[in-house]
Motif scaffolding. Structure first.
Motif, PDB file in Angstrom:
ATOM      1  N   TRP A  63       0.843  -1.201   0.000  1.00  0.00           N
ATOM      2  CA  TRP A  63       0.000   0.000   0.000  1.00  0.00           C
ATOM      3  C   TRP A  63       0.873   1.243   0.000  1.00  0.00           C
ATOM      4  O   TRP A  63       0.628   2.180  -0.750  1.00  0.00           O
ATOM      5  CB  TRP A  63      -0.918  -0.027   1.222  1.00  0.00           C
ATOM      6  N   GLY A  64       1.897   1.243   0.846  1.00  0.00           N
ATOM      7  CA  GLY A  64       2.789   2.405   0.919  1.00  0.00           C
ATOM      8  C   GLY A  64       3.497   2.668  -0.399  1.00  0.00           C
ATOM      9  O   GLY A  64       3.598   3.819  -0.839  1.00  0.00           O
ATOM     10  N   LEU A  65       3.981   1.617  -1.036  1.00  0.00           N
ATOM     11  CA  LEU A  65       4.679   1.786  -2.307  1.00  0.00           C
ATOM     12  C   LEU A  65       3.728   2.250  -3.410  1.00  0.00           C
ATOM     13  O   LEU A  65       4.049   3.173  -4.169  1.00  0.00           O
ATOM     14  CB  LEU A  65       5.366   0.480  -2.701  1.00  0.00           C
ATOM     15  N   LEU A  66       2.559   1.617  -3.494  1.00  0.00           N
ATOM     16  CA  LEU A  66       1.602   2.010  -4.527  1.00  0.00           C
ATOM     17  C   LEU A  66       1.116   3.434  -4.317  1.00  0.00           C
ATOM     18  O   LEU A  66       1.107   4.244  -5.241  1.00  0.00           O
ATOM     19  CB  LEU A  66       0.403   1.048  -4.535  1.00  0.00           C
ATOM     20  N   PHE A  67       0.703   3.730  -3.099  1.00  0.00           N
ATOM     21  CA  PHE A  67       0.147   5.050  -2.849  1.00  0.00           C
ATOM     22  C   PHE A  67       1.227   6.129  -2.897  1.00  0.00           C
ATOM     23  O   PHE A  67       0.966   7.248  -3.330  1.00  0.00           O
ATOM     24  CB  PHE A  67      -0.589   5.077  -1.510  1.00  0.00           C
ATOM     25  N   GLY A  68       2.439   5.792  -2.473  1.00  0.00           N
ATOM     26  CA  GLY A  68       3.546   6.749  -2.573  1.00  0.00           C
ATOM     27  C   GLY A  68       3.849   7.103  -4.018  1.00  0.00           C
ATOM     28  O   GLY A  68       4.030   8.278  -4.355  1.00  0.00           O
ATOM     29  N   SER A  69       3.872   6.098  -4.886  1.00  0.00           N
ATOM     30  CA  SER A  69       4.129   6.379  -6.306  1.00  0.00           C
ATOM     31  C   SER A  69       2.959   7.149  -6.918  1.00  0.00           C
ATOM     32  O   SER A  69       3.157   8.021  -7.753  1.00  0.00           O
ATOM     33  CB  SER A  69       4.389   5.085  -7.073  1.00  0.00           C
ATOM     34  N   HIS A  70       1.769   6.835  -6.473  1.00  0.00           N
ATOM     35  CA  HIS A  70       0.581   7.560  -6.957  1.00  0.00           C
ATOM     36  C   HIS A  70       0.663   9.035  -6.564  1.00  0.00           C
ATOM     37  O   HIS A  70       0.427   9.920  -7.392  1.00  0.00           O
ATOM     38  CB  HIS A  70      -0.669   6.915  -6.362  1.00  0.00           C
ATOM     39  N   ASN A  71       1.010   9.304  -5.322  1.00  0.00           N
ATOM     40  CA  ASN A  71       1.117  10.695  -4.866  1.00  0.00           C
ATOM     41  C   ASN A  71       2.248  11.435  -5.576  1.00  0.00           C
ATOM     42  O   ASN A  71       2.108  12.609  -5.907  1.00  0.00           O
ATOM     43  CB  ASN A  71       1.325  10.755  -3.354  1.00  0.00           C
ATOM     44  N   THR A  72       3.350  10.751  -5.799  1.00  0.00           N
ATOM     45  CA  THR A  72       4.467  11.379  -6.494  1.00  0.00           C
ATOM     46  C   THR A  72       4.078  11.746  -7.919  1.00  0.00           C
ATOM     47  O   THR A  72       4.344  12.859  -8.380  1.00  0.00           O
ATOM     48  CB  THR A  72       5.690  10.445  -6.509  1.00  0.00           C
ATOM     49  N   SER A  73       3.440  10.823  -8.617  1.00  0.00           N
ATOM     50  CA  SER A  73       3.041  11.133  -9.997  1.00  0.00           C
ATOM     51  C   SER A  73       1.990  12.237 -10.015  1.00  0.00           C
ATOM     52  O   SER A  73       1.991  13.078 -10.908  1.00  0.00           O
ATOM     53  CB  SER A  73       2.522   9.880 -10.704  1.00  0.00           C
ATOM     54  N   GLY A  74       1.104  12.252  -9.017  1.00  0.00           N
ATOM     55  CA  GLY A  74       0.113  13.315  -8.939  1.00  0.00           C
ATOM     56  C   GLY A  74       0.735  14.675  -8.678  1.00  0.00           C
ATOM     57  O   GLY A  74       0.282  15.697  -9.194  1.00  0.00           O
ATOM     58  N   THR A  75       1.800  14.682  -7.890  1.00  0.00           N
ATOM     59  CA  THR A  75       2.498  15.937  -7.585  1.00  0.00           C
ATOM     60  C   THR A  75       3.107  16.548  -8.841  1.00  0.00           C
ATOM     61  O   THR A  75       3.076  17.766  -9.024  1.00  0.00           O
ATOM     62  CB  THR A  75       3.598  15.689  -6.537  1.00  0.00           C
ATOM     63  N   TYR A  76       3.641  15.723  -9.708  1.00  0.00           N
ATOM     64  CA  TYR A  76       4.304  16.224 -10.911  1.00  0.00           C
ATOM     65  C   TYR A  76       3.379  16.320 -12.110  1.00  0.00           C
ATOM     66  O   TYR A  76       3.816  16.687 -13.198  1.00  0.00           O
ATOM     67  CB  TYR A  76       5.525  15.357 -11.225  1.00  0.00           C
ATOM     68  N   LEU A  77       2.106  16.041 -11.899  1.00  0.00           N
ATOM     69  CA  LEU A  77       1.158  16.110 -13.007  1.00  0.00           C
ATOM     70  C   LEU A  77       1.058  17.525 -13.585  1.00  0.00           C
ATOM     71  O   LEU A  77       0.893  17.689 -14.788  1.00  0.00           O
ATOM     72  CB  LEU A  77      -0.212  15.620 -12.533  1.00  0.00           C
ATOM     73  N   ILE A  78       1.191  18.530 -12.756  1.00  0.00           N
ATOM     74  CA  ILE A  78       1.117  19.905 -13.252  1.00  0.00           C
ATOM     75  C   ILE A  78       2.242  20.185 -14.243  1.00  0.00           C
ATOM     76  O   ILE A  78       2.055  20.881 -15.235  1.00  0.00           O
ATOM     77  CB  ILE A  78       1.111  20.948 -12.103  1.00  0.00           C
ATOM     78  N   HIS A  79       3.415  19.598 -14.013  1.00  0.00           N
ATOM     79  CA  HIS A  79       4.536  19.791 -14.939  1.00  0.00           C
ATOM     80  C   HIS A  79       4.265  19.084 -16.269  1.00  0.00           C
ATOM     81  O   HIS A  79       4.631  19.605 -17.329  1.00  0.00           O
ATOM     82  CB  HIS A  79       5.836  19.298 -14.310  1.00  0.00           C
ATOM     83  N   VAL A  80       3.641  17.935 -16.202  1.00  0.00           N
ATOM     84  CA  VAL A  80       3.265  17.227 -17.427  1.00  0.00           C
ATOM     85  C   VAL A  80       2.262  18.073 -18.205  1.00  0.00           C
ATOM     86  O   VAL A  80       2.374  18.229 -19.429  1.00  0.00           O
ATOM     87  CB  VAL A  80       2.686  15.834 -17.094  1.00  0.00           C
ATOM     88  N   LEU A  81       1.285  18.629 -17.495  1.00  0.00           N
ATOM     89  CA  LEU A  81       0.280  19.472 -18.148  1.00  0.00           C
ATOM     90  C   LEU A  81       0.914  20.706 -18.786  1.00  0.00           C
ATOM     91  O   LEU A  81       0.546  21.102 -19.891  1.00  0.00           O
ATOM     92  CB  LEU A  81      -0.787  19.894 -17.137  1.00  0.00           C
ATOM     93  N   ARG A  82       1.855  21.309 -18.105  1.00  0.00           N
ATOM     94  CA  ARG A  82       2.514  22.507 -18.660  1.00  0.00           C
ATOM     95  C   ARG A  82       3.290  22.166 -19.926  1.00  0.00           C
ATOM     96  O   ARG A  82       3.328  22.959 -20.857  1.00  0.00           O
ATOM     97  CB  ARG A  82       3.412  23.140 -17.609  1.00  0.00           C
ATOM     98  N   LYS A  83       3.898  20.985 -19.970  1.00  0.00           N
ATOM     99  CA  LYS A  83       4.600  20.572 -21.199  1.00  0.00           C
ATOM    100  C   LYS A  83       3.618  20.402 -22.357  1.00  0.00           C
ATOM    101  O   LYS A  83       3.993  20.532 -23.506  1.00  0.00           O
ATOM    102  CB  LYS A  83       5.370  19.273 -20.970  1.00  0.00           C
ATOM    103  N   MET A  84       2.373  20.103 -22.017  1.00  0.00           N
ATOM    104  CA  MET A  84       1.336  19.957 -23.040  1.00  0.00           C
ATOM    105  C   MET A  84       0.675  21.291 -23.367  1.00  0.00           C
ATOM    106  O   MET A  84      -0.235  21.342 -24.181  1.00  0.00           O
ATOM    107  CB  MET A  84       0.260  18.979 -22.553  1.00  0.00           C
ATOM    108  N   GLY A  85       1.109  22.344 -22.693  1.00  0.00           N
ATOM    109  CA  GLY A  85       0.525  23.655 -22.936  1.00  0.00           C
ATOM    110  C   GLY A  85      -0.728  23.924 -22.116  1.00  0.00           C
ATOM    111  O   GLY A  85      -1.477  24.846 -22.402  1.00  0.00           O
ATOM    112  N   GLU A  86      -0.975  23.117 -21.103  1.00  0.00           N
ATOM    113  CA  GLU A  86      -2.153  23.279 -20.247  1.00  0.00           C
ATOM    114  C   GLU A  86      -1.711  23.822 -18.887  1.00  0.00           C
ATOM    115  O   GLU A  86      -0.528  24.036 -18.654  1.00  0.00           O
ATOM    116  CB  GLU A  86      -2.871  21.936 -20.072  1.00  0.00           C
ATOM    117  N   GLY A  87      -2.663  24.007 -17.991  1.00  0.00           N
ATOM    118  CA  GLY A  87      -2.312  24.576 -16.693  1.00  0.00           C
ATOM    119  C   GLY A  87      -3.169  24.071 -15.558  1.00  0.00           C
ATOM    120  O   GLY A  87      -3.748  22.988 -15.623  1.00  0.00           O
ATOM    121  N   GLU A  88      -3.277  24.911 -14.523  1.00  0.00           N
ATOM    122  CA  GLU A  88      -3.947  24.533 -13.284  1.00  0.00           C
ATOM    123  C   GLU A  88      -5.428  24.249 -13.481  1.00  0.00           C
ATOM    124  O   GLU A  88      -6.008  23.437 -12.766  1.00  0.00           O
ATOM    125  CB  GLU A  88      -3.769  25.623 -12.217  1.00  0.00           C
ATOM    126  N   SER A  89      -6.042  24.912 -14.425  1.00  0.00           N
ATOM    127  CA  SER A  89      -7.463  24.715 -14.667  1.00  0.00           C
ATOM    128  C   SER A  89      -7.751  23.264 -15.040  1.00  0.00           C
ATOM    129  O   SER A  89      -8.652  22.627 -14.478  1.00  0.00           O
ATOM    130  CB  SER A  89      -7.935  25.654 -15.772  1.00  0.00           C
TER     131      SER A  89
END
Length: 184
Positions: A63-89
């Motif tokens: 659970w810790g490993l799965l949820f930790g990786s999930h939270n990490t990827s969620g944290t950097y999702l904004i950077h992925v969106l910015r590379k796609m030209g999207e943002g916080e909205s």
């Protein structure tokens, strides 16, 4: 795009917190009876609990490993969106859709258990967490990120009730509260 001062945020936050405080203060739930005082069913320390239930220790680790990786990827999702030209909205929309996807699976979990075993649903959830990272790795357009939100149905939406049910089914009653707190 117009910018407005978020003057309503703090008053709404205070109202919702006050409503939550009232709900918590007025909530009444009878405490379950204490388990009998026999030696096989008494509260034990965290260490003893994990030694007594080695599979539960593996569940916590997974659970810790799965949820930790999930939270990490969620944290950097904004950077992925910015590379796609999207943002916080769009991020807000994706988070909302993700959360909404969890509710149907949690609601349907009891009927899902009638069709397949708890072990099966743990495996489905684990595969969904891996699939999430594969989709995130190949995502080139925002539509891929909506697929991530849909996958949430099988990720956290299944894993949360499955772990709670595991604790209720496999840990003795005197240690279930401790088991649930360790899962959190």
């Amino acid at each position: 795009m117009t910018h407005r001062a978020p003057t309503l945020v703090i008053p709404l936050f205070l109202v919702f917190n006050a409503l939550t405080a009232v709900a918590v203060a007025t909530f009444r739930y009878p405490m379950p009876p204490l388990p009998s005082q026999n030696t096989s069913c008494k509260p034990v320390s965290h260490r003893e609990l994990l030694k007594k239930y080695p599979t539960f220790f593996l569940l916590i680790l997974g659970w810790g490993l799965l949820f930790g990786s999930h939270n990490t990827s969620g944290t950097y999702l904004i950077h992925v969106l910015r590379k796609m030209g999207e943002g916080e909205s769009l991020l807000g929309i994706l988070v909302a859709v993700s959360v909404l996807m969890e509710f149907p699976s949690m609601w349907a979990f009891r009927s899902m258990l009638q069709k397949k075993s708890l072990r099966f649903w743990f495996c489905v959830s684990g595969v969904a967490y891996i699939l999430r990272h594969v989709v995130l790795l190949v995502a080139r357009r925002p539509v891929f990120l909506f697929l991530l939100a849909i996958i949430q149905f099988f990720e956290t939406g299944i894993l949360v009730p499955a772990t709670s049910l595991y604790v209720v089914r496999y840990l003795d009653p005197a240690n279930q509260a401790k088991g649930q707190s360790l899962m959190s």
